[in-house]
Enzyme design. Structure first.
Site, short mmCIF file in Angstrom:
data_model
loop_
_atom_site.label_atom_id
_atom_site.label_comp_id
_atom_site.label_asym_id
_atom_site.label_seq_id
_atom_site.Cartn_x
_atom_site.Cartn_y
_atom_site.Cartn_z
N LYS A 223 0.87 -1.18 0.00
CA LYS A 223 0.00 0.00 0.00
C LYS A 223 0.90 1.23 0.00
O LYS A 223 1.46 1.60 1.02
CB LYS A 223 -0.89 -0.02 1.24
CG LYS A 223 -2.22 0.71 1.08
CD LYS A 223 -2.12 2.20 0.97
CE LYS A 223 -2.04 2.89 2.32
NZ LYS A 223 -1.94 4.38 2.15
N GLU B 85 8.69 0.76 11.62
CA GLU B 85 9.77 1.75 11.52
C GLU B 85 9.08 3.10 11.64
O GLU B 85 8.40 3.54 10.72
CB GLU B 85 10.51 1.58 10.20
CG GLU B 85 11.94 2.07 10.26
CD GLU B 85 12.04 3.53 9.93
OE1 GLU B 85 11.92 4.35 10.87
OE2 GLU B 85 12.22 3.86 8.77
N CYS C 186 12.70 10.27 8.83
CA CYS C 186 12.45 9.82 10.20
C CYS C 186 13.72 9.89 11.04
O CYS C 186 13.67 10.09 12.24
CB CYS C 186 11.88 8.42 10.19
SG CYS C 186 12.81 7.31 9.15
N GLU D 189 8.37 15.23 16.60
CA GLU D 189 8.91 15.14 15.26
C GLU D 189 8.23 16.19 14.39
O GLU D 189 7.01 16.20 14.25
CB GLU D 189 8.66 13.74 14.71
CG GLU D 189 9.33 13.48 13.40
CD GLU D 189 9.20 12.02 12.96
OE1 GLU D 189 8.13 11.44 13.19
OE2 GLU D 189 10.17 11.49 12.38
#
Lengths: 495, 273
Positions: A191, A265, A299, A396
């Site tokens: 996906k 992750e 990330c 973040e």
């Protein structure tokens, strides 16, 4: 002797756009299931746009539950044949894919930059070559799996892997997921991210050229609902997800008790730590790469700079001077350093967090830079006077926004670096070898870059500690996520 | 000669190297003894003790950890009779001792077997080393009373983790007896904490605790007393801070059980002059 002509006061770069002619984008795409293009059952579609111009590039199928079910069935049907194929034969398919990606590299690079907004120099020099390298690396493992894990000589594939990938490195994350899954004999339902599906759809054409058996890889586009349907599908044996920590937690809850294998992750808040003896000019390059690479949509970005107090002033001055030289603009221009922010939604999130930084009392600095009028853009930004409790030091941001904190002693640097719920990456800059290893030992992070930053390689395991997720991608370790490994010892069932 | 009245033993919790009663003051009679019924507060105290002990145990050399585990085997052997009285008998004790020895020998092999150097395509030295996950919560299998706990505890310790274990509710005495071996085996205080009582009450607090990095729910799955719905609830609670969730055999001796509680750290450095 010729006269030396002084440089103009402000260098202007002539535009150096990469040609779009190399890519052909269809007006609309279906879903790639069982080796064929099929229409989404509900007929729903959404637009994918170029974040640099807001121009619509194509209509993308919104995969629903019925479509996900169809794709999982196709992957299930293909599994016995694919798993039974001798490893050496599976390997050759992966080698083919690697070579085809290399052959069509420019096409993929241009399409990646168009759909996602990243500078062409990055998609051309990093994303696409690394994606090809990943397939080449795992191709070689396909017939050597019994050598990978001592004491577990008969590794077996898990079955159908559902893989959900993010929008920041669309093709590269596809490669990180698909290559080890196929090498180990699993079949895949992938996906892609809602805002960046085009390179995954072009990848289906590579699969056609490679002659990959139908159903071994299926691609179902759509938004979060499509991902949720894939996670919930009882016919999926393994879920691999890269994305936000928040969604990762919801996936962990969703698969609880199902027996599905899971690797995550997730997010990060990487600390780039600079000691007073570091080669400061090199460190500045690493800090800039750490926070502006891919617009900071990384990330493992070095989004916190921890600098030793005695050199803080000097380093920040150098950093500002360097950042003033960054070129923000057209992702397809070969001179561009910072491209477009991936989506309006992400831009809003960056703006919201930057506002919180101002409100909480940090000092903001941005270079004077002209941003294009259309599209989504954000200038490189440095916050100083940042406290550990500030949101910009804890959350973040996923944009080109750096938070600077200072420290006096190595212990304090470690304490501050580890003081977030995340644990994905860290950087250490010092000329003293023993200090590098001392720091590397104490940083609770899955990747530590010393005197460098943001390096990736298919042979090098990548993944996080704590709330940055679990499982590793890349290297020998990346195989484990897709294998059932029986051990000879007492109670040595599957693990 | 008059019959001598033996001194009875009090079975207590094991937290931070000490043997406190439950802060709740509750006990329950099991296997002929009043066993402490641990509370949520005891769970939190145990996690705090474990977290405090983590840096030291994680940083200890692999050789040192191996010796400490081997010392535990020595003390279990010396107290084999006491241990046998709390579990199914001498055979279970022998197997538990041998299992500790097996894991003791793993500590200084892990980095070479699990880690390695990575041949990256560039001028960098790049290597991967295993490190402990951190604070591990263990819901110990109900049976075998001693071997089940050892099978889950020893691999966690070999990897350098610290542990809060919830003992078998059916057979808690083996766990307390084992704690007394641990307390004298050079295992630093807080590295192992053992709570007796009802895991149905305490395990959810352990699973949702934000300072616990991994939870081993083997005991919630394994028969007897295994309850899939309860195990699933624990697993769901674990997602709050992305805990690693482990389900393993009640009688197992596997590298996999060590690996599941290890993180992998990859370090890069440029090569140049």
């Amino acid at each position: 002797m010729t006269d030396i002509v002084p440089a103009p006061a402000a260098w202007e770069y002539a535009p150096a756009p990469e040609s779009r002619a190399v890519v052909t984008i269809a007006p609309a795409y279906g879903l790639y299931i069982g080796g064929e293009w099929v229409e989404p059952a509900a007929g729903e579609r959404f637009a994918t746009i170029s974040p640099a111009s807001e121009e619509q590039l194509a209509e993308i199928a919104q995969g629903g539950e019925e479509d996900v079910d169809r794709a999982v069935r196709a992957a299930r049907a293909a599994f016995p044949g694919w798993a039974a194929l001798p490893g050496a034969e599976r390997a050759k398919y992966l080698f083919r894919i690697a070579r085809l990606l290399q052959e069509r590299a420019r096409e993929f690079a241009v399409l990646e930059s168009l759909d996602g907004g990243k500078p062409i120099k990055e998609s051309r020099d990093v994303d696409v070559p690394l994606a090809a390298a990943h397939f080449f690396y795992y191709a070689g493992w396909a017939d050597k799996l019994e050598y990978a894990f001592p004491g577990r000589p008969q590794p077996r594939p898990l079955g159908v892997a559902g893989q959900i990938i993010p929008w920041n490195f669309p093709l590269l994350m596809l490669a990180w997921k698909v290559a080890p899954a196929l090498a180990t004999g699993n079949t895949v339902v992938l996906k892609p991210a809602e805002s960046t599906p085009l390179t995954a759809l072009l990848f289906c054409d590579v699969l056609r050229q490679a002659g990959l058996p139908a159903g071994v890889v299926n691609v179902v586009t759509g938004d979060g609902r499509t991902g949720a349907a894939l996670v919930a599908h009882p016919g999926v044996d393994k879920i691999a997800f890269t994305g936000s920590t928040e969604v990762g937690k919801s996936i962990q809850r969703a698969v609880a008790g199902s027996g599905k294998r899971l690797t995550l992750e997730l997010g990060g808040k990487g600390a780039n730590i600079v000691f007073d003896d570091a080669a400061l000019d090199q460190a500045v390059e690493g800090i800039v790469t750490g926070i502006t690479f891919n617009q900071g949509h990384v990330c493992c970005a070095g989004s916190r700079l921890l600098v030793q107090e005695s050199v803080a002033e000097q380093l920040i001055a150098k950093l500002r001077r360097r950042m003033e030289k960054l070129r923000v603009g057209d992702p397809l221009d070969k001179n561009t350093d910072i491209g477009a922010i991936n989506s309006a939604e992400q831009l809003a999130r960056i703006e919201e967090l930057v506002q919180s930084g101002r409100d909480e009392g940090a000092t903001i600095w941005q270079p004077a830079c002209r941003l294009p009028e259309k599209g989504f853009w954000y200038p490189p930004t440095v916050f100083t006077e940042v406290a550990q409790s500030h949101r910009i030091a804890q959350e973040e941001i996923f944009g080109p926004v750096l938070s600077v904190l200072t420290f006096r002693t190595p212990d304090e640097a470690v304490e501050k670096a580890n003081n977030t719920p995340y644990g994905l990456s860290a950087g250490v800059w010092t000329e003293k070898g023993s200090r590098i290893l001392w720091m590397a030992q104490r940083l609770r992070a899955g990747v530590v870059w010393a005197n460098t930053y943001n390096r990736f390689d298919p042979t090098s395991p990548f993944g996080g500690y704590k709330e940055s997720g679990y499982g590793r991608e890349g290297g020998r370790h990346g195989l484990a996520a897709y294998l059932s490994l029986e051990e000879a010892g007492v109670g040595g069932g599957e693990a | 000669m008059t019959d001598r009245l033996p001194v009875m033993k009090t079975y207590k919790l094991f937290i931070g190297g000490a043997f406190p009663r439950s802060e709740s003051g509750r006990v329950v009679e099991v296997e002929g003894a009043n066993v402490a019924l641990a509370s949520r507060k005891d769970v939190r105290d145990a996690v705090k003790a474990a977290r405090g002990a983590f840096p030291g145990w994680a940083k200890a050399t692999a050789y040192n950890r191996g010796q400490v585990l081997y010392r535990l085997a020595e003390l279990m052997e010396a107290r084999a009779g006491d241990l046998a009285a709390t579990c199914s008998g001498p055979d279970e004790v022998a197997r538990a001792v041998d299992r500790v020895v097996w894991y003791a020998g793993w500590t200084d092999k892990l980095a070479q077997v699990v880690g390695g150097a990575n041949p990256v395509a560039g001028p960098y030295f790049d290597f991967t080393v295993p490190e402990p996950t951190g604070v591990v919560g263990i819901v110990a299998p109900a049976e075998p009373a001693l071997l089940g706990l050892i099978s889950r505890l020893a691999p966690a310790l070999a990897g350098g983790n610290v542990v809060v274990a919830l003992a078998s509710q059916l057979h808690p005495l083996a766990a307390v007896e084992l704690a007394e071996c641990i307390a004298t085996a050079d295992v630093p205080a807080g590295v192992v904490n053992i709570l007796t009582g009802d895991p149905a009450e305490t395990a959810p607090w352990l699973a949702s605790h934000m300072d616990v990095n991994a939870i081993d729910i083997s005991g919630a799955v394994a028969a007897p007393g295994g309850d899939p719905a309860f195990a699933t609830a624990l697993e769901r609670a674990a997602a709050d801070n992305v805990k690693r969730v482990v389900r393993g055999p009640a009688d197992g001796q596997r590298l996999a059980d060590v690996e599941q509680l290890l993180e992998l750290k990859t370090v890069w450095h440029p090569i140049g002059v």
